[in-house]
Design an enzyme around this catalytic site. Structure first.
Site, PDB file in Angstrom:
ATOM      1  N   TYR A 152       0.875  -1.034   0.078  1.00 46.88           N
ATOM      2  CA  TYR A 152      -0.003  -0.076  -0.021  1.00 46.88           C
ATOM      3  C   TYR A 152       0.781   1.273  -0.206  1.00 46.88           C
ATOM      4  O   TYR A 152       0.557   2.178  -0.990  1.00 46.88           O
ATOM      5  CB  TYR A 152      -0.944  -0.142   1.233  1.00 46.88           C
ATOM      6  CG  TYR A 152      -1.845   1.278   1.377  1.00 46.88           C
ATOM      7  CD1 TYR A 152      -2.933   1.374   0.552  1.00 46.88           C
ATOM      8  CD2 TYR A 152      -1.393   2.279   2.134  1.00 46.88           C
ATOM      9  CE1 TYR A 152      -3.856   2.533   0.564  1.00 46.88           C
ATOM     10  CE2 TYR A 152      -2.151   3.100   2.315  1.00 46.88           C
ATOM     11  CZ  TYR A 152      -3.381   3.232   1.447  1.00 46.88           C
ATOM     12  OH  TYR A 152      -4.333   4.580   1.642  1.00 46.88           O
ATOM     13  N   LYS A 156       1.156   4.230  -2.917  1.00 44.23           N
ATOM     14  CA  LYS A 156       0.926   5.831  -2.515  1.00 44.23           C
ATOM     15  C   LYS A 156       2.126   6.674  -2.723  1.00 44.23           C
ATOM     16  O   LYS A 156       2.091   7.907  -3.216  1.00 44.23           O
ATOM     17  CB  LYS A 156       0.367   5.850  -1.148  1.00 44.23           C
ATOM     18  CG  LYS A 156      -0.748   5.300  -0.838  1.00 44.23           C
ATOM     19  CD  LYS A 156      -2.041   5.932  -1.791  1.00 44.23           C
ATOM     20  CE  LYS A 156      -3.223   5.303  -1.547  1.00 44.23           C
ATOM     21  NZ  LYS A 156      -4.442   6.042  -2.451  1.00 44.23           N
ATOM     22  N   VAL A 184      -5.070   8.559   9.759  1.00 42.70           N
ATOM     23  CA  VAL A 184      -6.121   7.446  10.322  1.00 42.70           C
ATOM     24  C   VAL A 184      -7.443   7.960  10.481  1.00 42.70           C
ATOM     25  O   VAL A 184      -7.970   8.870  11.139  1.00 42.70           O
ATOM     26  CB  VAL A 184      -5.561   7.157  11.516  1.00 42.70           C
ATOM     27  CG1 VAL A 184      -6.245   5.859  12.331  1.00 42.70           C
ATOM     28  CG2 VAL A 184      -4.204   6.898  11.463  1.00 42.70           C
TER      29      VAL A 184
END
Length: 257
Positions: A152, A156, A184
């Protein structure tokens, strides 16, 4: 004349929050998702709220689908002004267990989808000979690589790089390309991350991973969709016309750059 915004992956989560805010800003909204059932429900909600909107089902990892998405938007509303590459997938696994399927799927959605969406939007902006805004979903994981989130994080980082290079190449066409980098949030994505972390750490119970991340936020709380939508609203507005090629962190104080 009202401006038109496409938001991919907007049937729920942060994408829905972004679409809602842009609708409040006066944009005509093109909702998009691969999940037709969720998308139809969100479209009804938007229409009931008086937002001029349509919904298009599609897979961002397919270049043809991204160009069709722009075509549907223009057929419905006559133009395009903002394209938000929001759709993305997450994956949790130890580095030694990363396999070909994981890499292909995650890069296909997060990276290929962003490239194809940017291409489709830019093609339309150039045809219109108008200013355009492309706004990409990056992440704090595009600035900092996290354990168990290696794939991930890599996707990104790639999104951030494409944001930089696309902004340089598209600037002569009056197109701005920027990215927002959330931290988050209490979304389904973070529920999945938390659930997966438990499988790999014996001393961790469900909810612990999320709590550890939240405890590290300077402002003392997790992110709400509105926190991200506020930044996207600014990047979509005329007030951000002198900003391009930036991947702006909106995380309440986790990653400092």
């Amino acid at each position: 004349m009202s401006k038109v915004a496409i938001i991919t992956g907007s049937a729920g989560g942060l994408g829905k929050g972004i679409a809602k805010r842009l609708g409040e800003d006066g944009f005509k909204i093109v909702l998009h998702d691969i999940n037709k059932e969720m998308l139809d429900s969100t479209l009804k909600e938007f229409k009931d709220a008086g937002v001029d909107s349509i919904a298009v089902v599609g897979d961002v990892s397919k270049r043809e689908d991204q160009f069709n998405l722009v075509k549907e938007a223009v057929d419905a509303f006559g133009q395009l002004d903002v394209f938000v590459n929001n759709a993305g997938v997450d994956v949790v696994s130890p580095f030694l267990e990363i396999d070909e399927n994981q890499l292909n799927k995650t890069f296909s959605v997060n990276v290929n989808g962003t490239v194809f969406g940017t291409q489709a939007a830019a093609d339309q902006f150039i045809k219109q000979d108008t200013k355009g805004k492309v706004i990409n979903a990056c992440s704090i994981a595009g600035h900092e690589s996290y354990e168990m989130l290696g794939t991930y994080s890599a996707t990104k980082h790639a999104v951030r790089s494409f944001t930089h290079s696309a902004s340089k190449e598209l600037a002569p066409y009056n197109i701005r390309v920027n990215a927002y980098c959330p931290g988050v949030a209490g979304t389904a994505m973070w529920d999945r991350i938390d659930e997966e972390m438990v499988k790999y750490y014996d001393n961790m119970e469900r909810g612990d991973a999320y709590k550890q991340f939240v405890d590290g936020i300077s402002l003392g709380r997790s992110q709400e969709p509105e926190d991200v939508a506020n930044l996207v609203s600014f990047l979509a507005s005329d007030d951000s016309d002198y900003i391009t090629g930036q991947a702006i962190i909106t995380d309440g104080g986790i990653v400092y750059r």
